[in-house]
Design a protein around this motif. Sequence first.
Motif, mmCIF file in Angstrom:
data_model
loop_
_atom_site.group_PDB
_atom_site.id
_atom_site.type_symbol
_atom_site.label_atom_id
_atom_site.label_comp_id
_atom_site.label_asym_id
_atom_site.label_seq_id
_atom_site.Cartn_x
_atom_site.Cartn_y
_atom_site.Cartn_z
ATOM 1 N N PHE A 1 22.737 18.380 27.935
ATOM 2 C CA PHE A 1 24.165 18.404 27.650
ATOM 3 C C PHE A 1 24.373 18.869 26.224
ATOM 4 C CE2 PHE A 1 22.925 14.551 25.651
ATOM 5 C CZ PHE A 1 23.804 14.392 24.587
ATOM 6 N N ARG B 1 27.471 19.764 30.794
ATOM 7 C CA ARG B 1 26.190 19.202 31.241
ATOM 8 C C ARG B 1 25.573 20.110 32.293
ATOM 9 N NH1 ARG B 1 24.972 15.520 35.246
ATOM 10 N NH2 ARG B 1 27.158 14.996 35.524
ATOM 11 N N GLU C 1 23.455 5.447 33.255
ATOM 12 C CA GLU C 1 24.195 6.010 34.389
ATOM 13 C C GLU C 1 23.283 6.839 35.288
ATOM 14 O OE1 GLU C 1 27.317 8.236 32.544
ATOM 15 O OE2 GLU C 1 28.354 6.423 31.846
ATOM 16 N N ARG C 2 22.201 7.344 34.732
ATOM 17 C CA ARG C 2 21.244 8.144 35.492
ATOM 18 C C ARG C 2 20.042 7.299 35.932
ATOM 19 N NH1 ARG C 2 22.464 13.544 35.284
ATOM 20 N NH2 ARG C 2 20.359 14.092 35.881
ATOM 21 N N ASP D 1 23.926 4.790 27.164
ATOM 22 C CA ASP D 1 24.820 4.587 28.318
ATOM 23 C C ASP D 1 24.660 5.724 29.325
ATOM 24 O OD1 ASP D 1 25.768 2.283 27.109
ATOM 25 O OD2 ASP D 1 27.621 3.238 26.366
ATOM 26 N N ARG D 2 24.573 6.944 28.826
ATOM 27 C CA ARG D 2 24.403 8.116 29.702
ATOM 28 C C ARG D 2 23.090 8.004 30.481
ATOM 29 N NH1 ARG D 2 26.516 13.588 29.055
ATOM 30 N NH2 ARG D 2 27.522 12.730 27.225
ATOM 31 N N THR E 1 32.332 18.145 26.389
ATOM 32 C CA THR E 1 30.918 18.143 26.773
ATOM 33 C C THR E 1 30.684 19.019 27.987
ATOM 34 O OG1 THR E 1 30.709 15.879 25.961
ATOM 35 C CG2 THR E 1 29.005 16.638 27.479
ATOM 36 N N SER F 1 27.724 18.560 23.284
ATOM 37 C CA SER F 1 29.065 18.052 23.005
ATOM 38 C C SER F 1 29.536 18.526 21.636
ATOM 39 C CB SER F 1 29.102 16.523 23.001
ATOM 40 O OG SER F 1 28.775 15.987 24.244
ATOM 41 N N GLY G 1 26.021 5.873 22.934
ATOM 42 C CA GLY G 1 26.554 6.618 24.075
ATOM 43 C C GLY G 1 25.463 7.263 24.901
ATOM 44 N N PHE G 2 24.402 7.723 24.240
ATOM 45 C CA PHE G 2 23.299 8.367 24.960
ATOM 46 C C PHE G 2 22.559 7.341 25.809
ATOM 47 C CE2 PHE G 2 19.007 10.555 24.880
ATOM 48 C CZ PHE G 2 19.376 11.560 25.758
#
Length: 196
Positions: free
Chosen positions: A52, A38, A86-87, A82-83, A36, A54, A79-80
């Motif tokens: 991003f 970003r 995180e932001r 989760d991403r 990936t 991948s 997963g997105f």
Amino acid sequence: MDPPVVPADRLGGWRRVAETTDRPFVAGPVSVTASTVRYERSDAPGPRPFCFASRLRIRPETAPNVALTRLVERRAREGFRDRLAERDVEAVERRGDREIAIDDPDASRATLWTFRGDCRTDAADGRDGEGAGAVPVEALLAVWATDEYFLAGGAYPLDAGAYSDGRGPADARRELLGIVRGVRPPARGANRDGNE
């Protein structure tokens, strides 16, 4: 494994902030490795738009098929989310999906999901004098296949105050979609900025 290429001519105002390779999925003999790259807008106050791309490698090697595509799409959406968490993007809701064309003539049509959520902010985010609060954001995620799977997407604020120079959320959406559509497999002899 090299990440996919994002054409340099679509990255004006963006800077590369990370390149990673990880293994997001392992189940028995099956594993997925994701490479990936970003980027973030270098000229934006918080929350900064990001994007991003991948490239996935599935072992044992398996050609894209309907069942595998469903699994990849489901795991990509999880997963997105989760991403986004995180932001500091919370209360994420799926707003719809549709198919879009990718510029790579060897690619399938991509499934594009739209999400909305709120990004927690504080005075340290660089927003003019604003204290803690939340900024609405829109996030896009696309999944498609060639002879392997690709994911691309990102997020941008929906608050007009997050933009300067006459730009706004509609411009950010067009720009992000242009970046997503331009993602392609790495070519032999290509450097990491997408120039051959």
